[in-house]
Design an enzyme around this catalytic site. Structure first.
Site: not given
Length: 159
Positions: A99, A106-107, A112, A127
């Site tokens: 994980s 940008e995020s 997982h 974004c």
């Protein structure tokens, strides 16, 4: 960070297999964001915060190979033209699942994996000028899935 803070985060009891170490990589800080740009995008005529891809890999390979997964996430970031801030991956025993998240200016990209089922679930949200759709080809080449399901959501859509 104090032991109490680690305990509250649930990190005090993490025990890693000596054969598989947790990866913790930090990139350079992101450049400052201009105050006059909110990094919303227009996609298919819709103003939104960005594209969020939900990716399921079936019959996939190398889902327990921590260094390989880390490099694949870096390759995704580079292909998308995004800015890497930090990668944190955690291996699970005994199945070797992983994980983790690549935190981006940008995020993020998260993964997982269930190697015992040859399955992985990924989130790719970006974004601004990044092109998250370019990550899909990277994932296909890296993990050779027999099947890949991709859904795209436009986040923060204007009504």
């Amino acid at each position: 960070m104090s032991q109490d803070a680690l305990f509250q985060l649930g990190m005090d009891s993490v025990v890693l297999n000596t054969a598989q170490k947790e990866e913790n990589t930090t990139a350079q800080p992101a450049p400052a964001v201009c105050d006059d740009k909110d990094h919303f995008i227009e996609k298919n005529g819709v103003l939104c915060a960005g594209s969020h891809f939900i990716v399921d890999l079936f019959e996939a390979e190398r889902l327990d190979d921590l260094p390989y997964i880390q490099q694949t996430l870096v390759d995704c970031v580079n292909a998308a033209g995004a800015t890497l801030l930090h990668i944190h991956l955690h291996p699970f025993e005994p199945n070797g699942g992983v994980s983790g998240v690549a935190v981006l200016a940008e995020s993020h990209i998260s993964i997982h994996s269930w190697p015992e089922r040859n399955y992985a679930a990924l989130d790719i949200f970006m974004c601004g000028d990044a092109e998250p759709e370019r990550c899909i080809d990277v994932l296909q080449r890296a993990f050779s899935p027999g099947r890949i399901d991709v859904q795209e959501l436009l986040r923060g859509r204007s009504a």
